[in-house]
Design an enzyme around this catalytic site. Structure first.
Site, PDB file in Angstrom:
ATOM      1  N   GLU A  10       0.578  -0.654  -4.843  1.00  0.00           N
ATOM      2  CA  GLU A  10      -0.390   0.398  -5.135  1.00  0.00           C
ATOM      3  C   GLU A  10       0.325   1.730  -5.001  1.00  0.00           C
ATOM      4  OE1 GLU A  10      -3.955   2.850  -3.144  1.00  0.00           O
ATOM      5  OE2 GLU A  10      -1.940   2.464  -2.397  1.00  0.00           O
TER       6      GLU A  10
ATOM      7  N   ASP B  99      -0.062   6.032  -5.544  1.00  0.00           N
ATOM      8  CA  ASP B  99      -0.978   7.168  -5.701  1.00  0.00           C
ATOM      9  C   ASP B  99      -0.513   8.066  -6.833  1.00  0.00           C
ATOM     10  OD1 ASP B  99      -2.677   6.705  -3.325  1.00  0.00           O
ATOM     11  OD2 ASP B  99      -0.767   6.944  -2.277  1.00  0.00           O
TER      12      ASP B  99
ATOM     13  N   HIS C 124       0.447  10.898  -1.899  1.00  0.00           N
ATOM     14  CA  HIS C 124      -0.804  10.715  -1.169  1.00  0.00           C
ATOM     15  C   HIS C 124      -1.148  11.952  -0.360  1.00  0.00           C
ATOM     16  CE1 HIS C 124      -3.775   9.301   1.687  1.00  0.00           C
ATOM     17  NE2 HIS C 124      -3.945   8.214   0.954  1.00  0.00           N
TER      18      HIS C 124
ATOM     19  N   HIS D 185       0.819  -1.216   0.000  1.00  0.00           N
ATOM     20  CA  HIS D 185       0.000   0.000   0.000  1.00  0.00           C
ATOM     21  C   HIS D 185       0.857   1.271   0.000  1.00  0.00           C
ATOM     22  CE1 HIS D 185      -2.643   2.966   2.347  1.00  0.00           C
ATOM     23  NE2 HIS D 185      -3.197   2.839   1.159  1.00  0.00           N
TER      24      HIS D 185
ATOM     25  N   ASP E  97      -3.605   4.356  -8.013  1.00  0.00           N
ATOM     26  CA  ASP E  97      -4.728   4.968  -7.301  1.00  0.00           C
ATOM     27  C   ASP E  97      -4.810   6.416  -7.786  1.00  0.00           C
ATOM     28  OD1 ASP E  97      -6.539   6.018  -5.535  1.00  0.00           O
ATOM     29  OD2 ASP E  97      -5.568   5.261  -3.728  1.00  0.00           O
TER      30      ASP E  97
END
Length: 280
Positions: free
Chosen positions: A32, A34, A48, A12, A92
């Site tokens: 993942e 951003d 993020h 993440h 993301d």
């Protein structure tokens, strides 16, 4: 052992190039990342920002294209930085900063950047599968923009490596309608989750899994985020998810190595097509 469900352990918030190795070395086969956009819908940073998950630094970032180059190195066989286990990347897409009418443009610009800096203009670029994760159902035109740009630039075949996700925890039926509008069938991942700071039940995960496993469902894979505890990992696996997003890939790895789970699950490899629904 031939019929174990392949699992994607999704690291993440991997937003700095150095974190790619860090998470893969802990057991992640997926990350993942951003993506923030500027006012003109150009992907700008892998960032993020605050607030983010409890216990994490929210502020690590790279320029988007620099990150893509680092990611390409990590997913190109023969490169000194190659990580064979890293097979899937979820972008993301932080499109909340954009107007709805910029979504198509954002898709085009995203495709241009990936084509040049990740896929190396179709010439032995990175091999990972890519999921474009969109937080807002109204931003479905991003998908068409992305596809149109790759086609225009002569590489429609790269869509074979691209999948989709709407990450807003919307009603599953509404998600299905958005894909209909976008003209998308297949390559569909469905996320469900919440920040690790808060608890969340599995009722919507169960609905997504039921859709995936039904004869007329549109979902191919289901993933749950953000899971940092062994107990939650077991609950998610018991619910039948395909992916678990985590700040601690080693925790997920440990659970997958427990006798009860080793029999039913294995870590996905490059040979596992992430767009194919696993049939029990």
């Amino acid at each position: 052992a031939g019929n174990r469900r392949p699992i994607w352990i999704m690291g993440h918030m991997v937003n700095a190039i150095g974190q790619i190795d860090e998470f893969v070395n802990l057991g992640a086969n997926s990350i993942e990342t951003d993506v923030s956009f500027d006012d003109n819908a150009n992907p700008e940073y892998t960032y993020h920002g605050i607030p983010c998950d409890c216990g994490r630094n929210c502020k690590k970032y790279e320029n988007f294209n620099d990150f893509l180059k680092g990611l390409r190195s990590a997913t190109t066989p023969g490169n000194s930085k190659y990580q064979e286990k890293l097979v899937l990347v979820v972008f993301d897409l932080k499109t909340g900063s954009l107007y709805d009418n910029q979504a198509n443009d954002a898709g085009k610009k995203l495709a241009k950047n990936l084509l040049q800096h990740y896929w190396n203009n179709g010439n032995n670029g990175g091999r990972a599968y890519i999921v474009l994760s969109i937080p807002d159902l109204n931003h479905y035109p991003l998908i068409k923009g992305f596809k149109d740009q790759l086609t225009k630039d002569g590489h429609p075949e790269l869509m074979d490596k691209v999948g989709h996700d709407f990450s807003g925890n919307d009603d599953i039926g509404d998600v299905g309608k958005a894909y209909k509008k976008a003209g998308i069938t297949g390559h569909i991942w469905q996320s469900d989750g919440i920040t690790n700071c808060l608890p969340r039940g599995l009722s919507r995960v169960n609905a997504a899994v039921a859709n995936r496993d039904s004869a007329n469902g549109f979902i191919n894979k289901v993933y749950y985020w953000t899971v940092d505890k062994r107990s939650t990992t077991r609950d998610a696996l018991d619910a039948g998810v395909d992916g678990i997003m985590t700040n601690y890939p080693d925790v997920i790895t440990d659970v997958l190595n427990e006798a009860a789970y080793k029999k039913k699950f294995r870590v996905a490899t490059y040979d596992d097509n992430p767009w194919v629904t696993f049939k029990k």
